[in-house]
Scaffold this motif. Structure first.
Motif, PDB file in Angstrom:
ATOM      1  N   GLN A 258     -10.102 -15.198 -11.595  1.00 36.48           N
ATOM      2  CA  GLN A 258     -10.169 -14.291 -10.450  1.00 36.48           C
ATOM      3  C   GLN A 258     -10.631 -12.922 -10.917  1.00 36.48           C
ATOM      4  O   GLN A 258     -10.214 -12.422 -11.962  1.00 36.48           O
ATOM      5  N   LEU A 259     -11.499 -12.321 -10.120  1.00 34.92           N
ATOM      6  CA  LEU A 259     -12.017 -10.980 -10.384  1.00 34.92           C
ATOM      7  C   LEU A 259     -11.664 -10.087  -9.210  1.00 34.92           C
ATOM      8  O   LEU A 259     -11.985 -10.410  -8.062  1.00 34.92           O
ATOM      9  N   HIS A 260     -11.000  -8.969  -9.494  1.00 34.32           N
ATOM     10  CA  HIS A 260     -10.660  -7.995  -8.461  1.00 34.32           C
ATOM     11  C   HIS A 260     -11.622  -6.815  -8.568  1.00 34.32           C
ATOM     12  O   HIS A 260     -11.745  -6.194  -9.634  1.00 34.32           O
ATOM     13  N   VAL A 261     -12.293  -6.507  -7.472  1.00 34.44           N
ATOM     14  CA  VAL A 261     -13.243  -5.403  -7.399  1.00 34.44           C
ATOM     15  C   VAL A 261     -12.682  -4.385  -6.417  1.00 34.44           C
ATOM     16  O   VAL A 261     -12.562  -4.665  -5.216  1.00 34.44           O
ATOM     17  N   LEU A 262     -12.317  -3.205  -6.907  1.00 29.03           N
ATOM     18  CA  LEU A 262     -11.583  -2.229  -6.105  1.00 29.03           C
ATOM     19  C   LEU A 262     -12.312  -0.889  -6.068  1.00 29.03           C
ATOM     20  O   LEU A 262     -12.730  -0.373  -7.114  1.00 29.03           O
ATOM     21  N   PHE A 263     -12.434  -0.334  -4.868  1.00 33.60           N
ATOM     22  CA  PHE A 263     -13.139   0.932  -4.699  1.00 33.60           C
ATOM     23  C   PHE A 263     -12.146   2.071  -4.546  1.00 33.60           C
ATOM     24  O   PHE A 263     -11.258   2.034  -3.694  1.00 33.60           O
ATOM     25  N   ASN A 264     -12.341   3.099  -5.383  1.00 36.59           N
ATOM     26  CA  ASN A 264     -11.424   4.233  -5.454  1.00 36.59           C
ATOM     27  C   ASN A 264     -12.080   5.532  -4.982  1.00 36.59           C
ATOM     28  O   ASN A 264     -11.522   6.605  -5.174  1.00 36.59           O
ATOM     29  N   ASN A 265     -13.263   5.447  -4.391  1.00 31.32           N
ATOM     30  CA  ASN A 265     -13.926   6.643  -3.849  1.00 31.32           C
ATOM     31  C   ASN A 265     -13.323   6.961  -2.487  1.00 31.32           C
ATOM     32  O   ASN A 265     -13.945   6.846  -1.429  1.00 31.32           O
ATOM     33  N   CYS A 266     -12.061   7.374  -2.551  1.00 35.06           N
ATOM     34  CA  CYS A 266     -11.199   7.421  -1.355  1.00 35.06           C
ATOM     35  C   CYS A 266     -11.320   8.737  -0.600  1.00 35.06           C
ATOM     36  O   CYS A 266     -10.364   9.499  -0.490  1.00 35.06           O
ATOM     37  N   CYS A 267     -12.490   9.006  -0.069  1.00 36.80           N
ATOM     38  CA  CYS A 267     -12.674  10.139   0.829  1.00 36.80           C
ATOM     39  C   CYS A 267     -13.151   9.584   2.162  1.00 36.80           C
ATOM     40  O   CYS A 267     -14.158   8.874   2.210  1.00 36.80           O
ATOM     41  N   ALA A 268     -12.411   9.890   3.224  1.00 35.13           N
ATOM     42  CA  ALA A 268     -12.665   9.320   4.547  1.00 35.13           C
ATOM     43  C   ALA A 268     -12.710   7.797   4.419  1.00 35.13           C
ATOM     44  O   ALA A 268     -11.835   7.206   3.785  1.00 35.13           O
ATOM     45  N   ASP A 269     -13.739   7.156   4.984  1.00 34.02           N
ATOM     46  CA  ASP A 269     -13.803   5.693   4.920  1.00 34.02           C
ATOM     47  C   ASP A 269     -14.811   5.205   3.888  1.00 34.02           C
ATOM     48  O   ASP A 269     -15.275   4.066   3.954  1.00 34.02           O
ATOM     49  N   ALA A 270     -15.158   6.057   2.899  1.00 37.69           N
ATOM     50  CA  ALA A 270     -16.190   5.691   1.921  1.00 37.69           C
ATOM     51  C   ALA A 270     -15.820   4.446   1.129  1.00 37.69           C
ATOM     52  O   ALA A 270     -16.681   3.608   0.824  1.00 37.69           O
TER      53      ALA A 270
END
Length: 293
Positions: A258-270
């Motif tokens: 399993q590969l988890h791909v997580l986005f941390n560019n947490c400004c508004a809904d980016a």
């Protein structure tokens, strides 16, 4: 080919909540999580870095998400050597004279953190516990001893490690770092950041565990590592920036379950928009294993 789960590093971030991404009828705590879990199959719990989680919250998270959903839980700051405010500790552990170097305090925090995660583990919702070590945590004997100690305490958990000092993944040390993580049986965390800074982490994708790999997209702000949270993570990923990761992700997925791909560019809904875009790109790239909610 392993399963690819795509999501974001928070579902409760104030900027996301105020962005309008959540439907008006689902902006309470339960509604937000249920809505998020209908869109994505994995999320990182960032709040557990700032405060020791509660068993009650873990129970609620498990109840409000479907089978197969995964929470990657970020380790509390004290467990990774970060400065920890007394106010971040449970009220009964804020005694006079206690500080982060108190062995008894550290033991108690480890026990409480572990106990709080038990409902997630029992419900099959715990993806991994993310240990993000600070920029001053540099390669060497002392760091390796601390890593072995952390792994011993967290022996019952799935564990992933992210380093914030670039020397861990530079060419001359990469093989040793990978071998160390394999010996510890922990997943390696790859990152995407701006690459023109002294603190930039090389965008390598090591495999240290056959069960799991994690990639965290921090955005490409040139102030990454400094300034406010908004300055560090403000970035809207362009299609080309995501596309360049497609061969790396598919290569990783070929080596892990399993590969988890997580986005941390947490400004508004980016972050949620980038996660949606990456899901579409992987599908069009021919990888039908990329999961959605």
């Amino acid at each position: 080919m392993g399963e690819i789960l795509i999501g974001t590093c928070s579902w409760t971030d104030k900027a996301l909540v105020s962005s309008g991404w959540y439907p008006p009828s689902r902006r309470d705590a339960e509604g937000r999580l249920r809505h998020y879990a209908e869109q994505f199959p994995v999320v990182e719990v960032d709040a557990t870095y700032y405060a020791v989680p509660s068993m009650r919250n873990s129970l609620l998270w498990a109840e409000r998400t479907p089978p197969g959903f995964r929470f990657d839980v970020k380790a509390f700051s004290l467990l990774t050597g970060h400065p920890t405010r007394t106010a971040a500790l449970p009220p009964d552990l804020r005694g006079v004279g206690r500080d982060s170097g108190d062995p008894g305090l550290l033991d108690e925090v480890w026990d409480r953190f572990s106990g709080a995660l038990r409902p997630l583990r029992q419900a099959g919702r715990l993806g991994t516990v993310l240990f993000q070590f600070p920029p001053w945590f540099t390669p060497g004997t002392r760091a390796e001893i601390l890593l072995h100690g952390a792994r011993k305490r967290a022996a019952q958990w799935p564990m992933a490690v992210e380093f914030r000092h670039p020397d861990w993944w530079r060419d001359d040390h990469r093989a040793r770092t990978t071998a160390l993580l394999k010996d510890l049986d922990v997943a390696a965390v790859a990152v995407d950041t701006a690459q023109d800074l002294p603190t930039s982490i090389p965008p390598v994708t090591p495999v240290a565990s056959r069960e799991l790999a994690v990639v965290r997209f921090h955005g490409r702000s040139t102030t990454w590592g400094t300034g406010s949270k908004e300055d560090r993570f403000r970035h809207t990923y362009a299609g080309g920036e995501l596309e360049e990761w497609l061969p790396r992700l598919t290569s990783l997925a070929a080596e892990v379950e399993q590969l988890h791909v997580l986005f941390n560019n947490c400004c508004a809904d980016a972050a949620v928009r980038a996660a949606e875009s990456m899901t579409r790109l992987l599908a069009s790239h021919g990888d039908r294993r990329a999961a959605t909610g």
